[in-house]
Design a protein around this motif. Structure first.
Motif, PDB file in Angstrom:
ATOM      1  N   ASN A  90      -9.333  45.867 -15.639  1.00 46.97           N
ATOM      2  CA  ASN A  90      -7.918  45.479 -15.655  1.00 46.97           C
ATOM      3  C   ASN A  90      -7.061  46.730 -15.482  1.00 46.97           C
ATOM      4  O   ASN A  90      -7.005  47.582 -16.355  1.00 46.97           O
ATOM      5  N   THR A  91      -6.383  46.831 -14.346  1.00 39.83           N
ATOM      6  CA  THR A  91      -5.554  48.006 -14.057  1.00 39.83           C
ATOM      7  C   THR A  91      -4.083  47.788 -14.392  1.00 39.83           C
ATOM      8  O   THR A  91      -3.268  48.680 -14.173  1.00 39.83           O
ATOM      9  N   SER A  92      -3.732  46.613 -14.903  1.00 37.22           N
ATOM     10  CA  SER A  92      -2.334  46.333 -15.224  1.00 37.22           C
ATOM     11  C   SER A  92      -2.005  46.816 -16.634  1.00 37.22           C
ATOM     12  O   SER A  92      -2.876  47.273 -17.378  1.00 37.22           O
ATOM     13  N   ALA A  93      -0.739  46.681 -17.018  1.00 41.77           N
ATOM     14  CA  ALA A  93      -0.287  47.118 -18.342  1.00 41.77           C
ATOM     15  C   ALA A  93      -0.328  46.001 -19.370  1.00 41.77           C
ATOM     16  O   ALA A  93       0.068  46.200 -20.519  1.00 41.77           O
ATOM     17  N   GLU A 123     -24.668  27.761 -12.558  1.00 43.77           N
ATOM     18  CA  GLU A 123     -24.107  27.179 -13.768  1.00 43.77           C
ATOM     19  C   GLU A 123     -25.123  27.073 -14.903  1.00 43.77           C
ATOM     20  O   GLU A 123     -24.932  26.328 -15.863  1.00 43.77           O
ATOM     21  N   GLU A 124     -26.203  27.824 -14.796  1.00 49.77           N
ATOM     22  CA  GLU A 124     -27.226  27.797 -15.834  1.00 49.77           C
ATOM     23  C   GLU A 124     -26.859  28.658 -17.039  1.00 49.77           C
ATOM     24  O   GLU A 124     -27.478  28.548 -18.098  1.00 49.77           O
ATOM     25  N   VAL A 125     -25.862  29.527 -16.883  1.00 47.54           N
ATOM     26  CA  VAL A 125     -25.453  30.440 -17.952  1.00 47.54           C
ATOM     27  C   VAL A 125     -24.076  30.030 -18.459  1.00 47.54           C
ATOM     28  O   VAL A 125     -23.218  29.595 -17.675  1.00 47.54           O
ATOM     29  N   ALA A 126     -23.881  30.146 -19.777  1.00 47.22           N
ATOM     30  CA  ALA A 126     -22.581  29.807 -20.370  1.00 47.22           C
ATOM     31  C   ALA A 126     -21.479  30.669 -19.768  1.00 47.22           C
ATOM     32  O   ALA A 126     -21.716  31.792 -19.316  1.00 47.22           O
ATOM     33  N   HIS A 127     -20.263  30.136 -19.775  1.00 46.83           N
ATOM     34  CA  HIS A 127     -19.132  30.892 -19.216  1.00 46.83           C
ATOM     35  C   HIS A 127     -18.060  31.090 -20.297  1.00 46.83           C
ATOM     36  O   HIS A 127     -17.178  30.267 -20.461  1.00 46.83           O
ATOM     37  N   PRO A 128     -18.144  32.169 -21.051  1.00 43.73           N
ATOM     38  CA  PRO A 128     -17.142  32.433 -22.093  1.00 43.73           C
ATOM     39  C   PRO A 128     -15.815  32.866 -21.489  1.00 43.73           C
ATOM     40  O   PRO A 128     -15.742  33.254 -20.315  1.00 43.73           O
ATOM     41  N   THR A 129     -14.776  32.768 -22.300  1.00 47.28           N
ATOM     42  CA  THR A 129     -13.479  33.316 -21.908  1.00 47.28           C
ATOM     43  C   THR A 129     -13.456  34.801 -22.249  1.00 47.28           C
ATOM     44  O   THR A 129     -13.669  35.187 -23.391  1.00 47.28           O
ATOM     45  N   VAL A 130     -13.220  35.619 -21.243  1.00 47.87           N
ATOM     46  CA  VAL A 130     -13.232  37.076 -21.421  1.00 47.87           C
ATOM     47  C   VAL A 130     -11.793  37.579 -21.345  1.00 47.87           C
ATOM     48  O   VAL A 130     -11.131  37.419 -20.312  1.00 47.87           O
ATOM     49  N   THR A 131     -11.319  38.154 -22.432  1.00 50.91           N
ATOM     50  CA  THR A 131      -9.972  38.735 -22.461  1.00 50.91           C
ATOM     51  C   THR A 131     -10.054  40.217 -22.140  1.00 50.91           C
ATOM     52  O   THR A 131     -10.795  40.956 -22.793  1.00 50.91           O
ATOM     53  N   LEU A 132      -9.294  40.626 -21.146  1.00 49.06           N
ATOM     54  CA  LEU A 132      -9.296  42.027 -20.722  1.00 49.06           C
ATOM     55  C   LEU A 132      -7.987  42.704 -21.129  1.00 49.06           C
ATOM     56  O   LEU A 132      -6.938  42.408 -20.567  1.00 49.06           O
ATOM     57  N   PRO A 133      -8.033  43.610 -22.094  1.00 48.78           N
ATOM     58  CA  PRO A 133      -6.843  44.428 -22.350  1.00 48.78           C
ATOM     59  C   PRO A 133      -6.671  45.429 -21.214  1.00 48.78           C
ATOM     60  O   PRO A 133      -7.559  45.548 -20.357  1.00 48.78           O
ATOM     61  N   PRO A 134      -5.570  46.132 -21.165  1.00 50.24           N
ATOM     62  CA  PRO A 134      -5.442  47.182 -20.148  1.00 50.24           C
ATOM     63  C   PRO A 134      -6.626  48.142 -20.184  1.00 50.24           C
ATOM     64  O   PRO A 134      -7.023  48.598 -21.249  1.00 50.24           O
ATOM     65  N   ARG A 135      -7.244  48.376 -19.037  1.00 42.81           N
ATOM     66  CA  ARG A 135      -8.438  49.203 -18.842  1.00 42.81           C
ATOM     67  C   ARG A 135      -9.704  48.544 -19.364  1.00 42.81           C
ATOM     68  O   ARG A 135     -10.777  49.155 -19.365  1.00 42.81           O
ATOM     69  N   GLY A 136      -9.627  47.299 -19.800  1.00 44.14           N
ATOM     70  CA  GLY A 136     -10.812  46.570 -20.225  1.00 44.14           C
ATOM     71  C   GLY A 136     -11.660  46.159 -19.031  1.00 44.14           C
ATOM     72  O   GLY A 136     -11.167  46.019 -17.910  1.00 44.14           O
ATOM     73  N   THR A 137     -12.965  45.930 -19.258  1.00 51.69           N
ATOM     74  CA  THR A 137     -13.878  45.625 -18.162  1.00 51.69           C
ATOM     75  C   THR A 137     -14.658  44.344 -18.424  1.00 51.69           C
ATOM     76  O   THR A 137     -14.830  43.918 -19.569  1.00 51.69           O
ATOM     77  N   ALA A 138     -15.137  43.745 -17.341  1.00 48.11           N
ATOM     78  CA  ALA A 138     -15.992  42.565 -17.385  1.00 48.11           C
ATOM     79  C   ALA A 138     -16.993  42.670 -16.241  1.00 48.11           C
ATOM     80  O   ALA A 138     -16.849  43.501 -15.332  1.00 48.11           O
ATOM     81  N   ILE A 139     -18.028  41.814 -16.287  1.00 52.25           N
ATOM     82  CA  ILE A 139     -19.105  41.876 -15.297  1.00 52.25           C
ATOM     83  C   ILE A 139     -19.208  40.547 -14.555  1.00 52.25           C
ATOM     84  O   ILE A 139     -19.144  39.476 -15.161  1.00 52.25           O
ATOM     85  N   ILE A 140     -19.382  40.631 -13.240  1.00 47.57           N
ATOM     86  CA  ILE A 140     -19.614  39.453 -12.402  1.00 47.57           C
ATOM     87  C   ILE A 140     -20.996  39.605 -11.758  1.00 47.57           C
ATOM     88  O   ILE A 140     -21.164  40.404 -10.832  1.00 47.57           O
ATOM     89  N   PRO A 141     -21.999  38.885 -12.239  1.00 46.38           N
ATOM     90  CA  PRO A 141     -23.336  38.957 -11.622  1.00 46.38           C
ATOM     91  C   PRO A 141     -23.375  38.157 -10.314  1.00 46.38           C
ATOM     92  O   PRO A 141     -22.905  37.028 -10.243  1.00 46.38           O
ATOM     93  N   ILE A 142     -23.927  38.769  -9.267  1.00 48.45           N
ATOM     94  CA  ILE A 142     -23.956  38.157  -7.936  1.00 48.45           C
ATOM     95  C   ILE A 142     -25.366  38.258  -7.353  1.00 48.45           C
ATOM     96  O   ILE A 142     -26.077  39.246  -7.572  1.00 48.45           O
ATOM     97  N   ARG A 143     -25.739  37.245  -6.616  1.00 44.55           N
ATOM     98  CA  ARG A 143     -26.992  37.267  -5.855  1.00 44.55           C
ATOM     99  C   ARG A 143     -26.656  37.051  -4.384  1.00 44.55           C
ATOM    100  O   ARG A 143     -25.980  36.079  -4.025  1.00 44.55           O
ATOM    101  N   ILE A 144     -27.101  37.987  -3.528  1.00 43.00           N
ATOM    102  CA  ILE A 144     -26.834  37.900  -2.090  1.00 43.00           C
ATOM    103  C   ILE A 144     -28.170  37.812  -1.363  1.00 43.00           C
ATOM    104  O   ILE A 144     -28.977  38.748  -1.387  1.00 43.00           O
ATOM    105  N   THR A 145     -28.401  36.682  -0.733  1.00 42.12           N
ATOM    106  CA  THR A 145     -29.620  36.496   0.054  1.00 42.12           C
ATOM    107  C   THR A 145     -29.474  37.232   1.382  1.00 42.12           C
ATOM    108  O   THR A 145     -28.400  37.209   2.005  1.00 42.12           O
ATOM    109  N   GLN A 146     -30.518  37.890   1.814  1.00 43.34           N
ATOM    110  CA  GLN A 146     -30.457  38.637   3.058  1.00 43.34           C
ATOM    111  C   GLN A 146     -30.407  37.694   4.252  1.00 43.34           C
ATOM    112  O   GLN A 146     -31.166  36.718   4.344  1.00 43.34           O
TER     113      GLN A 146
END
Length: 201
Positions: A90-93, A123-146
Motif C-alpha cells: 500500500n503506497t497511499s497515506a 477457491e480451495e483456500v479461504a479468502h480472509p479480509t486483509v487490511t493494509l495500513p500505509p506501507r503494509g503488504t499482502a501476497i497474491i499467489p499465482i500459477r501461470i501455465t506455460q
C-alpha cells in the motif's frame, strides 16, 4: 473647632475615587491584553479546542494505483508452469482492504490490453479480509501455465512483458513486470490461476 477639618476631608475623597477607578481600568486592560495574546477566544460562546492530526483510515478496497507490486519466488515451479507470488504494498497515506480474488492477465506492456483469457480462481483456500495500513503488504499467489504446453494453432502465442493485476473491488489495474513470459491470444486457453489475497507473514 471641627469646621476647619471638613474641607480637608472633602478634598481627599475625589483623589481616592480617581485612584480606585484608575486601578480598575489598568487591571481590565491587562486582562484584555493577556486574553488576546495568549489564549484563543471564540466568538460563538463555545470553548475553543486544540486541533490534532489523526492517522486517516478508510474501509474501501485498495485500488491498483494505490499499490506497488514485486514478484517473489513463491513455491518455485511445477511441471509446465511457474508459481510466482506477487507482493503488493500500500503506497497511499490511508489504510485500505483486500478481500478475495484479483483479476490477473498477461500483457505485452504496462497499461496494455490483456493477452487472451483472464485468470480463473483457485477457491480451495479461504479468502480472509486483509487490511493494509500505509506501507503494509499482502501476497497474491499465482500459477501461470506455460503456453508451450499447447499447440501453436490452439494457443496463438504472443510475447508478454508482465502481468496486469486488478485488485478485488477495484477497476484500476496494477502492472508488475515479469519478463520472459508467453501468453496465448486464444480465449479458449486459460493460462493463469489466482488464489485469494493473503496477509504477508
Amino acid at each position: 473647632m471641627t469646621r476647619p477639618l471638613l474641607p480637608r476631608a472633602r478634598l481627599t475623597l475625589p483623589r481616592a475615587r480617581l485612584t480606585a477607578a484608575g486601578v480598575a481600568f489598568a487591571v481590565a486592560m491587562t486582562l484584555a491584553g493577556c486574553s488576546s495574546a495568549g489564549v484563543p477566544t471564540a466568538t460563538d460562546g463555545t470553548t475553543p479546542r486544540a486541533s490534532s492530526t489523526v492517522p486517516s483510515f478508510r474501509s474501501s478496497a485498495c485500488a491498483g494505483d494505490e499499490l506497488s507490486g514485486a514478484v517473489s519466488s513463491g513455491d518455485g515451479g511445477a511441471a509446465g508452469s511457474i508459481l510466482p507470488d506477487v507482493v503488493v504494498t500500500n503506497t497511499s497515506a490511508t489504510s485500505c482492504v483486500l478481500t478475495g480474488w484479483p483479476s490477473v492477465a498477461l500483457v505485452a506492456a504496462a497499461g496494455g490490453p490483456a493477452i487472451g483469457s483472464p485468470s480463473q480462481r483457485n477457491e480451495e483456500v479461504a479468502h480472509p479480509t486483509v487490511t493494509l495500513p500505509p506501507r503494509g503488504t499482502a501476497i497474491i499467489p499465482i500459477r501461470i501455465t506455460q503456453a508451450l504446453n499447447y499447440p501453436s494453432s490452439t494457443c496463438v502465442p504472443r510475447a508478454a512483458t508482465g502481468i496486469s493485476i486488478t485488485p478485488p473491488g477495484s477497476s484500476k489495474p496494477l502492472y508488475v513486470a515479469l519478463p520472459g513470459l508467453t501468453g496465448c491470444s486464444s480465449d479458449t486457453v486459460k493460462l493463469i490461476t489466482v488464489s485469494a489475497v493473503l496477509p504477508a507473514t
